[in-house]
Scaffold this active site. Structure first.
Site, PDB file in Angstrom:
ATOM      1  N   SER A 165       0.844  -1.199   0.000  1.00 43.56           N
ATOM      2  CA  SER A 165       0.000   0.000   0.000  1.00 43.56           C
ATOM      3  C   SER A 165       0.876   1.244   0.000  1.00 43.56           C
ATOM      4  O   SER A 165       1.645   1.457  -0.932  1.00 43.56           O
ATOM      5  CB  SER A 165      -0.938  -0.053   1.210  1.00 43.56           C
ATOM      6  OG  SER A 165      -1.935   0.938   1.133  1.00 43.56           O
ATOM      7  N   ALA A 166       0.801   2.078   1.056  1.00 51.24           N
ATOM      8  CA  ALA A 166       1.669   3.255   1.102  1.00 51.24           C
ATOM      9  C   ALA A 166       3.134   2.858   1.147  1.00 51.24           C
ATOM     10  O   ALA A 166       4.006   3.617   0.714  1.00 51.24           O
ATOM     11  CB  ALA A 166       1.328   4.123   2.305  1.00 51.24           C
TER      12      ALA A 166
END
Length: 537
Positions: free
Chosen positions: A209-210
């Site tokens: 994700s991030a």
């Protein structure tokens, strides 16, 4: 969960003596070694808020024979909103978060040292920490024998506050300090991991994700430095893809102004006075102000230093692919089938078209937001298949964060001759232990495949599920970390290795590519139009 352990002492040569832990099983056999909260830079506190991380001085020692440095805990956790995380009084938060956790396989290392996985945690760049990883089972039960380094770094407003006036008039201030933290931790790893038994010439950078978003920007930065300073040899981009050039300083200034207004700091004061006032406020006050804002997501800014101007154009014109080819950097990237359920839960918009458009502006440049809503919602009507506007937001957010832009990125790499370097996947299978974290109705949503890549990471896979995880990806992950050839099975670089709902692996043609390339082109044109900054449609 109880984690039986015993002390583990290691000599780091000129860096001194440190004490960590050896995790053991019920028979007192070692599972792996662990060090938690080892500083990689000086504390970014007081006047050093919003400045680049400062390296440890050459004379810095972690401990001595008489008094070893004890690192049996964890990294500091950057202050953050509790919108998503478990509520607490904030006592666990600490702006002094520039430390790493290190997981080391048990047993003797190879002659060259263990390969290294530099793993960046997720959380939209707004929340999360380096301490959630539990690598005991991964390192003990699978073929993934690698040192895992998880860095803490500054998040949200502490890591990504940007302002054109601070840039122009505040010496010492820097944008994207969260990315600079990650880079400093990566450089520290490169310089010091041999003391822990690691091979600095075999570093894979990865994240979810991030963490995947950060991996892209760290890879982009690494491809832009000289060969002598290059660190990254392989990359894992799990559930996130590039394609949007980060906001300019001018757009970031709009967020900065809103931030000041939320804190009741007059806009007509000088930049130095604004910065001085921000330095006097405690972290809790700053976080509370963000929770009231329209532009509440603090993300990367195109600063021309860490994030290059025209970075996305480098993908389109082949510069990125050519540098990957020259360095031989291989990349695994892909997606889950139902990413949108989790994405729609992160600060969802009000139930209207206007609410969705406003919410997108918190993350993306205005030109991109306009182009996207004009394409997705040409009549400003809710699309068929969406139950409401928050649901529509989750779906467009997942498309832009992952599905469409991952495909556009892959297509550009293949088009410019780097197809032999990429390995694409899709997860459509869900382990039962995911029910402890995600509603069943969310299916194979964002994060459910973490139990595959990290072998449960604290959750328990069944024997049957372990066989599925091993045969689908874990054995290939072990080969990837070691720099070996993969048994990926795809016949074309744009093909996908898919784990089906029944737990079988199939290698298939990507029939979702056409729509993704259409969206990629729309965003490419939006970058070229340079629309004026105005929130009206």
């Amino acid at each position: 969960m109880e984690k039986p352990s015993q002390p583990y002492i290691r000599d780091l040569d000129f860096r001194g003596i440190v004490e960590g832990l050896t995790y053991i099983d019920k028979k007192a056999q070692p599972l792996c070694h662990y060090f938690g909260g080892i500083p990689y830079a000086l504390p970014p506190v007081g006047p050093f808020r919003w400045q680049k991380p400062r390296p440890l001085p050459p004379c810095y020692r972690y401990g001595t024979h008489a008094n070893p440095g004890v690192f049996t805990g964890a990294c500091g956790v950057c202050p953050q909103s509790q919108w998503w995380t478990q509520p607490n009084d904030g006592s666990l938060f600490d702006e002094n978060c520039l430390q790493v956790n290190i997981w080391i396989p048990a047993g003797d290392s190879p002659r060259a040292g263990w390969p290294v996985l530099f793993w960046i945690h997720g959380g939209f760049l707004q929340f999360g920490n380096a301490n959630d990883l539990d690598a005991r089972a991964l390192l003990n039960e699978t073929a993934c024998k690698a040192i895992i380094v998880t860095p803490g770094h500054r998040l949200n407003l502490f890591g990504f506050l940007a302002s054109s006036e601070l840039r122009d008039s505040s010496p010492g201030y820097a944008a994207n300090v969260g990315f600079w933290d990650q880079r400093k931790a990566l450089e520290w790893t490169w310089q010091n991991i041999s003391y822990f038994g690691g091979d600095p010439s075999s570093i894979t950078i990865g994240g979810y994700s991030a963490g995947s978003h950060s991996t892209f920007h760290q890879l982009a930065y690494d491809l832009g430095v000289s060969d002598s300073k290059s660190i990254v040899r392989r990359a894992l981009m799990l559930s996130n893809g590039p394609g949007l050039q980060p906001k300019s300083f001018e757009e970031a200034q709009l967020q900065f102004n809103e931030f000041l207004e939320a804190l009741q700091i007059p806009l007509d004061t000088s930049a130095s006075e604004k910065l001085a006032k921000l330095h006097t406020l405690d972290a809790k006050t700053l976080i509370k102000a963000v929770e009231k804002m329209k532009y509440h997501e603090f993300r990367a800014t195109t600063d021309g230093e860490f994030v290059r101007h025209g970075l996305m154009n480098e993908i389109d014109n082949g510069t990125f692919a050519r540098q990957m080819k020259r360095r031989g950097v291989k990349l695994i990237m892909g997606e889950c089938r139902d990413e949108h359920f989790v994405y729609g839960s992160w600060r969802p918009p009000k139930n209207s078209f206007e609410g969705l458009f406003r919410r997108l502006q918190a993350d993306y440049p205005l030109a991109d937001c306009k182009a996207l809503v004009e394409y997705y919602y040409p009549n400003q009507k809710l699309p068929a298949g969406c139950k409401d506007w928050p649901d529509a937001f989750g779906r467009i957010y997942a498309d832009i964060q992952i599905h469409h832009l991952e495909r556009g990125f892959a297509n550009a790499l293949v088009r410019h001759g780097a197809g032999n370097l990429i390995f694409r996947y899709r997860i459509e299978w869900r382990a039962q232990c995911c029910d402890q974290m995600f509603p069943k109705v969310w299916g194979v949503t964002h994060g459910t495949d973490m139990v595959i890549w990290l072998w449960g990471s604290g959750l328990q896979l069944s024997k049957k599920e372990k066989v599925i995880a091993k045969n689908s990806f874990i054995d290939n992950l072990a080969k990837f970390l070691n720099g070996e050839e993969l048994d990926w099975g795809t016949k074309h670089p744009l093909g996908i290795r898919t784990l089906t709902p029944g737990g079988k692996v199939v290698c298939e043609v990507d029939n979702r590519m056409e729509e993704s390339l259409r969206v990629w082109e729309i965003l490419r044109r939006a970058r070229a139009t340079n629309l004026p900054i105005s929130a009206s449609l």
